[in-house]
Structures are given as structure tokens and as C-alpha cells.
Design an enzyme around this catalytic site. Sequence first.
Site, PDB file in Angstrom:
ATOM      1  N   CYS A 135       0.806  -1.250   0.131  1.00 52.90           N
ATOM      2  CA  CYS A 135       0.031  -0.047  -0.121  1.00 52.90           C
ATOM      3  C   CYS A 135       0.766   1.151  -0.057  1.00 52.90           C
ATOM      4  O   CYS A 135       1.321   1.703   0.956  1.00 52.90           O
ATOM      5  CB  CYS A 135      -0.965   0.061   1.267  1.00 52.90           C
ATOM      6  N   CYS A 138      -0.461   4.215   2.045  1.00 54.19           N
ATOM      7  CA  CYS A 138      -0.237   3.960   3.720  1.00 54.19           C
ATOM      8  C   CYS A 138       0.985   4.281   4.046  1.00 54.19           C
ATOM      9  O   CYS A 138       1.271   4.762   5.032  1.00 54.19           O
ATOM     10  CB  CYS A 138      -0.643   2.573   4.005  1.00 54.19           C
ATOM     11  N   ASP A 139       2.226   3.996   3.268  1.00 56.23           N
ATOM     12  CA  ASP A 139       3.467   3.537   3.658  1.00 56.23           C
ATOM     13  C   ASP A 139       4.369   4.517   2.945  1.00 56.23           C
ATOM     14  O   ASP A 139       5.610   4.428   3.557  1.00 56.23           O
ATOM     15  CB  ASP A 139       4.047   2.029   3.651  1.00 56.23           C
TER      16      ASP A 139
END
Length: 313
Positions: A135, A138-139
Site C-alpha cells: 500500500c 499507507c506507507d
Amino acid sequence: MNEHVKCLIIGSGPAGYTAAIYAGRANLAPVLYEGIQPGGQLTTTTEIENFPGYPQGIDGNMMMADFRAQAERFGADIRFGIVTSVDFSGHPHKVTVDGEKTIEADTVIIATGASAKYLGLPDEHKYAGKGVSACATCDGFFYRKKRVAVVGGGDTACEEAIYLAGLCEKVYLIVRKPFLRASQIMQDRVMNTPNLEVLFEHNTLGLFGNEYVEGAHLVKRKGESDETTVDINIDGFFLAIGHHPNSEVFKPFVETNEEGYIKTYPLDTPKTNVPGVFAAGDVADSNYRQAIVAAGSGCKAAMEAERYLSKLK
Ligand code: NDP
């Protein structure tokens, strides 16, 4: 005593929330369990540009918060919890949440979506949370001004690579074929991003690094006479090679195809082989996998649940 509901919805992406809006408005007092990823896959994408009604695009998290608020406005009871087993052998259907609470439901709408696929390399486990991610949104933040690679040649891979290119010093896109599968507009964007390099006909053999990912071993033109191996230095390794449907828990009762997608028939309805159990969204859609399609199928599932309940009376 077990709780009894008219309509239980499992999953909280566009399909689940849309089903909850329609079921709420039909006075079915729906109960919705959000699952592992509240809001579903759209909460891990960047900007949604192709959902009608948002001419300037919209952040995935914001869109799902709107869906949720709309479902709550019509009385949906939205709960955190994960369905761990089901018993669809009789009526009412039984659904166990978090291994402890059993709910009896006259109708069930499965909208559990799909999850990211991994390559299956042991190093993906070894470096999980230490450089390996599925992701980018997300990261990606953790890799600002660093070097990363994204695996895949579809729209997701291109979208994630472009997003990361805005944060990172350098992005490699590792594509196993000599071409991208992504839509033309995404291909053009990839090709016009200066710090994004596409490595066509490359496969990943493994990752290296002391504690965290420091690089990847790749092979170019695997199996051909001119096969070569190459190492790239990267801090992050992002998977974007597609998804598999979250249908495992339903398989003892609900028919799936060979890839695990829930079978619905007639094809343009959300009906499964179990009367009163419907499937909507990506868990039953190996073809389109679009938010707008998932929302439409959630609507259909709620309408079918309502029809089923009125016949049951
Ligand atoms: P896709 O299935 O479209 O693409 C998967 C990609 O991963 C392909 O390039 C595939 O290669 C590659 N791949 C699969 N397995 C491996 C492997 N083992 N090793 C290396 N590469 C692998 O998935 P997406 O998630 O990209 O897209 C899913 C759907 O969602 C599509 O319909 C897409 O259009 C849509 N989408 C739309 C967006 C938008 O409109 N904004 C954004 C994101 C997705 P190969 O081509 O060789 O099979």
C-alpha cells in the site's frame, strides 16, 4: 440469546455501504460489520478520479467517510468486527463475529472485497514491515527522498508508482511483460514522470538487506537466451500485482469460481447459490473491480434482500 437481524451486511467498501443505504431506506434495519479494513480498498488509494459526481476527484478516505455517514443517516448499525465463520445450512443464517458472537440473519449481503496479492517470495515475509508493503499511500510517507520499487504493470501499479515518484528520489516499476497493462492515460503519466524508470521484462528473485530492505535481485528476460540478473538498490518494495477475493470463510456454503470469486446467477444479479445470501462488489467481480460497479451491485443486493424478505413473509 443470539441477536436476530433482518439484513446483515459484511464489509465496508462501496458495495457494503451502498447496500446499507438502500437496506436502511427500505426499513430493513441493517447491521454492517466493517471487517479488517474499514472503508475497504479505496482507503488505501490516493485520489479517486473516476467516480461520477466528483469532477475534481476525491480522496478515497473522504469518499468512504461520506458513504458511511449516508448509511448511518438511514439507520445502519455499523460495527467493528470480523466474521470468522458462517452457517448457511438452514434458516435463519448464522454468522459468527470475532469467534464469539453469533448473529442470526434472515438475509446476508457479502461485500468483503478483495486483498492484495504477494509474489510468494520468502523475503516478503522476512522484510514485512521492514521495507515490504502492498500500500503505497499507507506507507509511502516513510520513503520520502528514498529509492523504491513497485511491482506490477496494471493501473494500481502505475498509480502507486506515480504517487511514490512525488515523494521519493527514484522509483522503479518492475514489469514482467514488455508492455504495461494499465490504461493509456496511466501509461502516459508513467512515461512522463522523470524519476520513474520502467524495468520491462523483469522479475524479482529476492530482496537483500541487513535488517531492512536495501535492494532487490532481479532477472531480466527470464528463461531467454539473453537472460541477465541485475541488482537494484532500494529502501522500499511495493507490491501492486492485483488482488484475491476475501471469500474463504463463506466457501463451505457459497459457490466460488476457480479464483475464489463468489458465483452469482443469473449473472446480472447478486444472488448466490444460497437463498437469502447475496454477494456484491469485488468479492464477486473478477472483471470490472471498480468502485462505481461495486456500489451498483451493493444497491442490487439490498433490493434483492428486500424482495426476498417480502416473499418470506
Ligand atoms: P491488474 O490485474 O489489472 O494488474 C496486475 C498487474 O500485476 C499486471 O501487470 C500483472 O502482469 C502483474 N502481475 C500479476 N502477478 C504478477 C506476478 N506474480 N509477478 C509480476 N507481476 C505480476 O490489477 P490492478 O490492481 O492494477 O487493477 C485491478 C482493476 O482495478 C483493473 O480493472 C484496473 O483498471 C482497476 N483500477 C483502476 C484505477 C483507476 O481507474 N484509477 C486505479 C487502480 C485500479 P501481467 O500484465 O503480465 O498479467
